[in-house]
Design a protein around this motif. Structure first.
Motif, PDB file in Angstrom:
ATOM      1  N   ILE A 198       0.824  -1.210   0.000  1.00  0.00           N
ATOM      2  CA  ILE A 198       0.000   0.000   0.000  1.00  0.00           C
ATOM      3  C   ILE A 198       0.861   1.265   0.000  1.00  0.00           C
ATOM      4  N   PRO A 199       1.882   1.362   0.862  1.00  0.00           N
ATOM      5  CA  PRO A 199       2.733   2.569   0.828  1.00  0.00           C
ATOM      6  C   PRO A 199       3.415   2.769  -0.530  1.00  0.00           C
ATOM      7  N   ASP A 200       3.779   1.669  -1.186  1.00  0.00           N
ATOM      8  CA  ASP A 200       4.404   1.776  -2.508  1.00  0.00           C
ATOM      9  C   ASP A 200       3.426   2.357  -3.523  1.00  0.00           C
ATOM     10  N   ALA A 201       2.156   1.919  -3.441  1.00  0.00           N
ATOM     11  CA  ALA A 201       1.139   2.433  -4.355  1.00  0.00           C
ATOM     12  C   ALA A 201       0.925   3.928  -4.161  1.00  0.00           C
ATOM     13  N   PHE A 202       0.879   4.363  -2.895  1.00  0.00           N
ATOM     14  CA  PHE A 202       0.737   5.792  -2.618  1.00  0.00           C
ATOM     15  C   PHE A 202       1.937   6.565  -3.154  1.00  0.00           C
ATOM     16  N   ALA A 203       3.129   6.009  -2.977  1.00  0.00           N
ATOM     17  CA  ALA A 203       4.338   6.687  -3.451  1.00  0.00           C
ATOM     18  C   ALA A 203       4.304   6.871  -4.964  1.00  0.00           C
ATOM     19  N   VAL A 204       3.898   5.821  -5.679  1.00  0.00           N
ATOM     20  CA  VAL A 204       3.854   5.892  -7.146  1.00  0.00           C
ATOM     21  C   VAL A 204       2.798   6.881  -7.615  1.00  0.00           C
ATOM     22  N   VAL A 205       1.603   6.826  -7.029  1.00  0.00           N
ATOM     23  CA  VAL A 205       0.525   7.691  -7.502  1.00  0.00           C
ATOM     24  C   VAL A 205       0.812   9.154  -7.153  1.00  0.00           C
ATOM     25  N   ASN A 206       1.466   9.403  -6.032  1.00  0.00           N
ATOM     26  CA  ASN A 206       1.858  10.778  -5.710  1.00  0.00           C
ATOM     27  C   ASN A 206       2.931  11.283  -6.671  1.00  0.00           C
ATOM     28  N   TYR A 207       3.825  10.384  -7.050  1.00  0.00           N
ATOM     29  CA  TYR A 207       4.884  10.714  -8.012  1.00  0.00           C
ATOM     30  C   TYR A 207       4.262  11.083  -9.359  1.00  0.00           C
ATOM     31  N   VAL A 208       3.313  10.276  -9.805  1.00  0.00           N
ATOM     32  CA  VAL A 208       2.615  10.537 -11.067  1.00  0.00           C
ATOM     33  C   VAL A 208       1.904  11.888 -10.999  1.00  0.00           C
ATOM     34  N   ASN A 209       1.315  12.165  -9.855  1.00  0.00           N
ATOM     35  CA  ASN A 209       0.537  13.396  -9.704  1.00  0.00           C
ATOM     36  C   ASN A 209       1.411  14.645  -9.779  1.00  0.00           C
ATOM     37  N   GLU A 210       2.680  14.526  -9.396  1.00  0.00           N
ATOM     38  CA  GLU A 210       3.605  15.658  -9.537  1.00  0.00           C
ATOM     39  C   GLU A 210       3.685  16.115 -10.990  1.00  0.00           C
ATOM     40  N   TRP A 211       3.621  15.135 -11.888  1.00  0.00           N
ATOM     41  CA  TRP A 211       3.740  15.428 -13.318  1.00  0.00           C
ATOM     42  C   TRP A 211       2.387  15.726 -13.957  1.00  0.00           C
ATOM     43  N   LEU A 212       1.421  14.837 -13.794  1.00  0.00           N
ATOM     44  CA  LEU A 212       0.165  14.933 -14.529  1.00  0.00           C
ATOM     45  C   LEU A 212      -0.894  15.799 -13.846  1.00  0.00           C
ATOM     46  N   GLN A 213      -0.679  16.112 -12.563  1.00  0.00           N
ATOM     47  CA  GLN A 213      -1.641  16.955 -11.832  1.00  0.00           C
ATOM     48  C   GLN A 213      -3.071  16.425 -11.968  1.00  0.00           C
ATOM     49  N   LEU A 214      -3.240  15.150 -11.639  1.00  0.00           N
ATOM     50  CA  LEU A 214      -4.561  14.536 -11.710  1.00  0.00           C
ATOM     51  C   LEU A 214      -5.495  15.100 -10.647  1.00  0.00           C
ATOM     52  N   ILE A 215      -4.959  15.369  -9.473  1.00  0.00           N
ATOM     53  CA  ILE A 215      -5.726  15.996  -8.407  1.00  0.00           C
ATOM     54  C   ILE A 215      -4.879  17.093  -7.781  1.00  0.00           C
ATOM     55  N   LYS A 216      -5.527  17.987  -7.045  1.00  0.00           N
ATOM     56  CA  LYS A 216      -4.802  19.058  -6.375  1.00  0.00           C
ATOM     57  C   LYS A 216      -4.012  18.478  -5.214  1.00  0.00           C
ATOM     58  N   SER A 217      -2.731  18.771  -5.163  1.00  0.00           N
ATOM     59  CA  SER A 217      -1.879  18.214  -4.125  1.00  0.00           C
ATOM     60  C   SER A 217      -2.148  18.881  -2.781  1.00  0.00           C
ATOM     61  N   GLU A 218      -2.092  18.057  -1.737  1.00  0.00           N
ATOM     62  CA  GLU A 218      -2.244  18.547  -0.376  1.00  0.00           C
ATOM     63  C   GLU A 218      -1.006  18.167   0.429  1.00  0.00           C
ATOM     64  N   VAL A 219      -0.905  18.705   1.628  1.00  0.00           N
ATOM     65  CA  VAL A 219       0.239  18.387   2.480  1.00  0.00           C
ATOM     66  C   VAL A 219       0.214  16.923   2.879  1.00  0.00           C
ATOM     67  N   ASN A 220      -0.958  16.444   3.304  1.00  0.00           N
ATOM     68  CA  ASN A 220      -1.119  15.037   3.678  1.00  0.00           C
ATOM     69  C   ASN A 220      -1.416  14.236   2.425  1.00  0.00           C
ATOM     70  N   THR A 221      -0.379  13.731   1.784  1.00  0.00           N
ATOM     71  CA  THR A 221      -0.533  13.140   0.457  1.00  0.00           C
ATOM     72  C   THR A 221      -1.271  11.813   0.441  1.00  0.00           C
TER      73      THR A 221
END
Length: 244
Positions: A198-221
């Motif tokens: 699960i932590p790996d999945a969160f890490a990957v999807v947050n990484y993707v979001n840095e580039w594609l901006q799928l959702i608005k980033s928050e502090v608590n990722t």
């Protein structure tokens, strides 16, 4: 097109689950293939009793026109010797559907890293030459690390380098085929081990979001992504109650 590779820890599939669930994407069809183990199950993204009885199969397509995003979710492993036919069918579909870019989410065995790959973040990316021209500069701005090539014959000849993604399933084949077919593909992967991924999945999807901006980033990722209802059955008490 966003899709997972069936790889170590199923990290790509879990990350895609988070994208589909969070963006409330609409299922628009199936990807029919005889290359995957057949399976059927209940709706993994059920939000109420009414839609919980909908059926899902091994490869389904979701869409979100507002973000020009299509997602292919793969839910079962490949049948032996069917990697190459699947890749050919998939890339043919990508071309006929006029997908502008393909983003492949994957993972690789952490224990098979070489010395250079042990340094820094466990996340890596790869770009085909056609996509490199378009977004290569952005990756540098984001301080992303490109997947290193490793010695083809360690200890014998360290000068000849090759791309090696152990545990990555179809990742290398899809990437090299996309290079030769001039398809714009990005691979985003994480070094990990089998277990609670699960932590790996969160890490990957947050990484993707840095580039594609799928959702608005928050502090608590972690809390910004909506956990699919199916994860409760898959992981039991492995998830903190706050995630539901």
């Amino acid at each position: 097109l966003l899709q997972p590779a069936v790889s170590v820890g199923n990290v790509g599939q879990l990350a895609v689950d988070l994208v589909i669930s969070t963006l409330d994407m609409t299922k628009v069809g199936y990807f029919y293939t005889d290359c995957l183990v057949p399976m059927v199950g209940n709706n993994p993204y059920a939000t109420a009793e009414e839609n919980s009885v909908e059926l899902s199969i091994n490869a389904e397509v979701y869409s979100l026109p507002s973000k020009k995003l299509v997602v292919l979710q793969i839910r079962s492993p490949f049948i032996k010797n069917k990697y190459r036919p699947f890749c050919q069918t998939l890339l043919s579909w990508v071309k006929s559907s006029k997908c502008a870019r393909v983003v492949l989410l994957s993972s690789s065995h952490a224990y098979q890293r070489d010395d250079e790959q042990l340094l820094g973040t466990p996340l890596r990316y790869l770009l085909t030459p056609d996509l490199e021209k378009a977004v290569g500069g952005l990756m540098q701005e984001l301080n992303w690390k490109e997947m290193e090539k490793v010695a083809a014959y360690p200890g014998i000849n360290d000068t000849e380098k090759v791309l090696h993604i152990p545990g990555g399933g179809i990742t290398k084949l899809l990437f090299t085929e996309s290079c030769s077919k001039e398809i714009q593909m990005a691979v985003i992967l994480k070094f990990c081990s089998e277990g609670d991924n699960i932590p790996d999945a969160f890490a990957v999807v947050n990484y993707v979001n840095e580039w594609l901006q799928l959702i608005k980033s928050e502090v608590n990722t972690s809390s910004q992504w909506k956990i699919p209802s199916s994860w409760r059955l898959l992981f039991g008490n492995g998830l903190p109650p706050a995630l539901f």
